[in-house]
Motif scaffolding. Structure first.
Motif, PDB file in Angstrom:
ATOM      1  N   LEU A 256     -12.065   3.334  -8.844  1.00 33.12           N
ATOM      2  CA  LEU A 256     -12.053   3.738  -7.440  1.00 33.12           C
ATOM      3  C   LEU A 256     -11.622   2.574  -6.544  1.00 33.12           C
ATOM      4  CD1 LEU A 256     -12.606   6.230  -5.759  1.00 33.12           C
ATOM      5  CD2 LEU A 256     -14.998   5.534  -5.562  1.00 33.12           C
ATOM      6  N   ILE A 257     -12.158   1.389  -6.793  1.00 36.93           N
ATOM      7  CA  ILE A 257     -11.781   0.223  -5.991  1.00 36.93           C
ATOM      8  C   ILE A 257     -10.310  -0.126  -6.204  1.00 36.93           C
ATOM      9  CG2 ILE A 257     -12.139  -2.269  -5.703  1.00 36.93           C
ATOM     10  CD1 ILE A 257     -15.108  -1.763  -6.418  1.00 36.93           C
ATOM     11  N   THR A 258      -9.870  -0.132  -7.459  1.00 36.02           N
ATOM     12  CA  THR A 258      -8.493  -0.514  -7.762  1.00 36.02           C
ATOM     13  C   THR A 258      -7.506   0.510  -7.228  1.00 36.02           C
ATOM     14  OG1 THR A 258      -9.366  -1.502  -9.793  1.00 36.02           O
ATOM     15  CG2 THR A 258      -6.993  -1.349  -9.586  1.00 36.02           C
ATOM     16  N   ASN A 259      -7.780   1.797  -7.457  1.00 31.64           N
ATOM     17  CA  ASN A 259      -6.921   2.840  -6.901  1.00 31.64           C
ATOM     18  C   ASN A 259      -6.903   2.780  -5.378  1.00 31.64           C
ATOM     19  OD1 ASN A 259      -6.073   4.024  -9.316  1.00 31.64           O
ATOM     20  ND2 ASN A 259      -7.855   5.371  -9.428  1.00 31.64           N
ATOM     21  N   GLY A 260      -8.041   2.411  -4.789  1.00 30.44           N
ATOM     22  CA  GLY A 260      -8.122   2.329  -3.343  1.00 30.44           C
ATOM     23  C   GLY A 260      -7.226   1.234  -2.774  1.00 30.44           C
ATOM     24  N   LEU A 265      -2.217  -0.428  -0.067  1.00 24.49           N
ATOM     25  CA  LEU A 265      -1.029  -1.274  -0.037  1.00 24.49           C
ATOM     26  C   LEU A 265       0.252  -0.442  -0.020  1.00 24.49           C
ATOM     27  CD1 LEU A 265      -2.248  -4.028  -2.505  1.00 24.49           C
ATOM     28  CD2 LEU A 265      -1.684  -4.361  -0.082  1.00 24.49           C
ATOM     29  N   ARG A 266       0.173   0.776  -0.501  1.00 23.56           N
ATOM     30  CA  ARG A 266       1.321   1.694  -0.408  1.00 23.56           C
ATOM     31  C   ARG A 266       1.370   2.388   0.944  1.00 23.56           C
ATOM     32  NH1 ARG A 266       0.584   4.546  -6.398  1.00 23.56           N
ATOM     33  NH2 ARG A 266       1.810   3.013  -7.597  1.00 23.56           N
ATOM     34  N   ASN A 267       0.297   2.246   1.725  1.00 27.39           N
ATOM     35  CA  ASN A 267       0.218   2.844   3.071  1.00 27.39           C
ATOM     36  C   ASN A 267      -0.223   1.755   4.058  1.00 27.39           C
ATOM     37  OD1 ASN A 267       0.341   6.080   2.709  1.00 27.39           O
ATOM     38  ND2 ASN A 267      -0.732   5.171   0.965  1.00 27.39           N
ATOM     39  N   PRO A 268       0.667   0.796   4.359  1.00 26.77           N
ATOM     40  CA  PRO A 268       0.276  -0.383   5.140  1.00 26.77           C
ATOM     41  C   PRO A 268      -0.288  -0.074   6.519  1.00 26.77           C
ATOM     42  CG  PRO A 268       2.667  -0.256   4.861  1.00 26.77           C
ATOM     43  CD  PRO A 268       2.078   0.731   3.931  1.00 26.77           C
ATOM     44  N   GLU A 269       0.132   1.044   7.123  1.00 25.18           N
ATOM     45  CA  GLU A 269      -0.411   1.378   8.438  1.00 25.18           C
ATOM     46  C   GLU A 269      -1.900   1.706   8.342  1.00 25.18           C
ATOM     47  OE1 GLU A 269       0.572   5.166   6.475  1.00 25.18           O
ATOM     48  OE2 GLU A 269       1.558   3.202   6.641  1.00 25.18           O
ATOM     49  N   LEU A 270      -2.324   2.308   7.230  1.00 21.69           N
ATOM     50  CA  LEU A 270      -3.740   2.612   7.034  1.00 21.69           C
ATOM     51  C   LEU A 270      -4.520   1.352   6.659  1.00 21.69           C
ATOM     52  CD1 LEU A 270      -3.447   5.999   5.088  1.00 21.69           C
ATOM     53  CD2 LEU A 270      -3.945   5.645   7.511  1.00 21.69           C
ATOM     54  N   ASP A 336      -1.177  20.215   2.637  1.00 22.00           N
ATOM     55  CA  ASP A 336      -0.383  19.011   2.384  1.00 22.00           C
ATOM     56  C   ASP A 336      -1.103  18.081   1.400  1.00 22.00           C
ATOM     57  OD1 ASP A 336       1.696  17.242   2.578  1.00 22.00           O
ATOM     58  OD2 ASP A 336       1.201  16.514   4.585  1.00 22.00           O
ATOM     59  N   PRO A 337      -1.422  18.568   0.208  1.00 22.16           N
ATOM     60  CA  PRO A 337      -2.304  17.832  -0.711  1.00 22.16           C
ATOM     61  C   PRO A 337      -1.714  16.543  -1.263  1.00 22.16           C
ATOM     62  CG  PRO A 337      -1.358  19.713  -1.835  1.00 22.16           C
ATOM     63  CD  PRO A 337      -0.968  19.842  -0.393  1.00 22.16           C
ATOM     64  N   GLU A 338      -0.378  16.386  -1.226  1.00 21.69           N
ATOM     65  CA  GLU A 338       0.238  15.182  -1.776  1.00 21.69           C
ATOM     66  C   GLU A 338       0.247  14.022  -0.793  1.00 21.69           C
ATOM     67  OE1 GLU A 338       1.080  15.055  -4.971  1.00 21.69           O
ATOM     68  OE2 GLU A 338       0.410  17.144  -5.152  1.00 21.69           O
ATOM     69  N   ARG A 339      -0.312  14.234   0.381  1.00 24.79           N
ATOM     70  CA  ARG A 339      -0.353  13.169   1.393  1.00 24.79           C
ATOM     71  C   ARG A 339      -1.747  12.562   1.450  1.00 24.79           C
ATOM     72  NH1 ARG A 339      -0.827  12.791   7.278  1.00 24.79           N
ATOM     73  NH2 ARG A 339      -1.342  15.004   7.362  1.00 24.79           N
ATOM     74  N   PRO A 389       4.851   0.619 -10.233  1.00 24.10           N
ATOM     75  CA  PRO A 389       3.439   0.826 -10.550  1.00 24.10           C
ATOM     76  C   PRO A 389       2.904  -0.288 -11.444  1.00 24.10           C
ATOM     77  CG  PRO A 389       4.792   2.236 -11.927  1.00 24.10           C
ATOM     78  CD  PRO A 389       5.727   1.578 -10.944  1.00 24.10           C
ATOM     79  N   PRO A 390       1.602  -0.544 -11.331  1.00 22.52           N
ATOM     80  CA  PRO A 390       0.974  -1.543 -12.199  1.00 22.52           C
ATOM     81  C   PRO A 390       0.742  -0.970 -13.593  1.00 22.52           C
ATOM     82  CG  PRO A 390      -0.673  -0.505 -10.830  1.00 22.52           C
ATOM     83  CD  PRO A 390       0.644   0.070 -10.408  1.00 22.52           C
ATOM     84  N   PRO A 391       0.384  -1.806 -14.558  1.00 20.08           N
ATOM     85  CA  PRO A 391       0.036  -1.280 -15.885  1.00 20.08           C
ATOM     86  C   PRO A 391      -1.286  -0.516 -15.829  1.00 20.08           C
ATOM     87  CG  PRO A 391      -0.370  -3.644 -15.776  1.00 20.08           C
ATOM     88  CD  PRO A 391       0.333  -3.283 -14.505  1.00 20.08           C
ATOM     89  N   TYR A 392      -1.297   0.657 -16.443  1.00 20.00           N
ATOM     90  CA  TYR A 392      -2.477   1.517 -16.407  1.00 20.00           C
ATOM     91  C   TYR A 392      -3.272   1.428 -17.702  1.00 20.00           C
ATOM     92  CZ  TYR A 392      -1.644   3.751 -11.948  1.00 20.00           C
ATOM     93  OH  TYR A 392      -1.515   3.975 -10.604  1.00 20.00           O
ATOM     94  N   ARG A 393      -4.525   1.838 -17.620  1.00 19.87           N
ATOM     95  CA  ARG A 393      -5.355   1.965 -18.811  1.00 19.87           C
ATOM     96  C   ARG A 393      -4.776   3.054 -19.711  1.00 19.87           C
ATOM     97  NH1 ARG A 393     -10.564  -0.187 -17.880  1.00 19.87           N
ATOM     98  NH2 ARG A 393     -10.764  -1.009 -15.770  1.00 19.87           N
TER      99      ARG A 393
END
Length: 413
Positions: A256-260, A265-270, A336-339, A389-393
């Motif tokens: 949760l922290i990492t995904n957050g 970082l993909r939404n710099p305005e937020l 608009d679930p993909e946003r 994307p980063p390396p995933y589990r």
């Protein structure tokens, strides 16, 4: 068609972005692996099944079949844990255990437990951020997101601080079983897991006995020495509850922290908005639980009777998977679930499940993630991704980056 999509979802090449596959799968709300489990991918159907008493979580009812592609991961999980956890029980036994654990964990009997941990959590996360040696290149998972939840769980349970380092080692081993490295020999991995289980079990049994004789601070002490209308927990039940907190509470919060941080970082305005308004952390985390949940698949459920879902009759005795992350992006439920939209007015997500098995650690996970994201965006100066994307589990069930390489211009005080 659905067979190919299901296989693709489990394939590691899809780990960084399984959502287009979920979208395809939702065209048929119920799919099935050949000779394997039924898979449900739409929100309303998942929500209904999570509240359906005909769906069992009991270990003895959830026998895997030859066509179950997660059969091996279930075996690894069983080897890596101690007694069967509350997650693998049905009412009424589940209800008894949950009521007893909740007396020590939250309202109404311990209404301020999580709230009163906030200052300690802030100190822990600040120390971890202070420990970042090279701001120009560091892994957020290793430096912050991974060690943070283990320390918090130790404090929650009341593990002596001088023993916390030992818990970190056991957590590394036990949680690693949920995301096994395919290059590591299975027999050697099993031996390491068994050793860790034995060491943790012996330590916790000794600590429980101490707390029964000399109660102190922490949830474990209250569980070991306290009594209620449901009676006391046995030592084995206490061991099971403690390990559940250690493993399930750790892995989900790391993700949760990492995904957050990745999403911000993909939404710099937020990200800027959160830096300017720390109270924005609460809606950010709630939307994060919908948009990038830590648990994508809830496997190993079983039907106790024939159950009709989306016009398909799932026979009694069938194995069932619920695709929580797919349901969270179902356009029949969310606009608009993909946003990623923290201002979303209606965010009744499946991020912590629902029904009798909804995550009882949700309050502490929410608070940990809010504090972690708030402090990270406040203190990291001009943070940026070094790999996207980063390396995933490896795991498709507990999905999150294995590493999140970041850089920033410095660490603010």
């Amino acid at each position: 068609m659905s067979q190919a999509i299901l296989r693709q979802i489990l394939d590691y090449s899809s780990r960084s972005n399984p959502y287009p596959l979920y979208e395809e799968l939702r065209r048929t709300p119920v799919s099935q692996f050949v000779d394997g489990p039924y898979v449900v991918s739409t929100y309303h159907e998942i929500q209904s099944l999570l509240h359906d008493p005909r769906i069992s979580s009991e270990a003895q009812n959830t026998v895997t079949t030859a066509g179950d592609p997660l059969a091996q991961s279930e075996e690894e999980e069983e080897q890596a844990t101690l007694p069967p956890s509350i997650l693998r029980t049905d009412p009424p036994e589940h209800d008894r255990l949950r009521r007893r654990i909740n007396r020590s964990f939250g309202p109404p009997h311990a209404p301020r437990l999580v709230h009163d941990m906030a200052a300690d959590l802030e100190n822990i996360i600040r120390e971890l951020i202070d420990g970042i040696e090279d701001p120009s290149n560091f892994d957020l998972v290793e430096r912050v997101a991974y060690p943070f939840p283990v320390t918090v769980i130790c404090r929650l349970l009341g593990v002596p601080r001088e023993d916390e380092a030992r818990f970190h080692v056991w957590a590394d081993t036990l949680t690693g079983s949920l995301d096994p490295d395919p290059e590591v020999d299975a027999e050697a991995r099993h031996k390491v897991l068994q050793d860790a289980r034995m060491q943790l079990g012996m330590y916790m049994a000794g600590l429980i006995e101490q707390r029964r004789k000399n109660p102190g601070e922490g949830m474990l002490s209250e569980l070991a020495s306290g009594h209620g209308p449901d009676g006391s927990l046995t030592t084995m039940e206490l061991l099971s509850a403690s390990v559940l907190l250690l493993i399930a509470g750790h892995e989900t919060t790391v993700n949760l922290i990492t995904n957050g941080m990745l999403t911000l970082l993909r939404n710099p305005e937020l990200l800027r908005r959160l830096r300017e308004d720390p109270s924005f952390a609460a809606p950010v985390v709630e939307e994060l639980l919908r948009f990038e949940p830590p648990v994508h698949i809830l496997p190993h459920r079983a039907t106790l009777a024939d159950v009709e879902v989306g016009g398909v009759v799932i026979p009694k005795g069938s194995s069932l998977w619920l695709l929580l992350a797919s349901g969270n992006r179902d356009p029949q439920r969310f606009k608009d679930p993909e946003r990623f939209d923290p201002d979303r007015a209606d965010a009744q997500h499946l991020g912590f499940g629902s029904g009798v098995h909804s995550c009882f650690g949700a309050p502490i996970a929410r608070l940990e993630t809010q504090i972690a994201l708030r402090e990270l965006v406040r203190r990291l100066e001009n943070p940026r991704l070094l790999e996207d994307p980063p390396p995933y589990r490896q795991s498709a069930v507990l999905r999150g980056p294995r590493h999140l390489p970041l850089a920033c211009d410095g660490i603010r005080p």
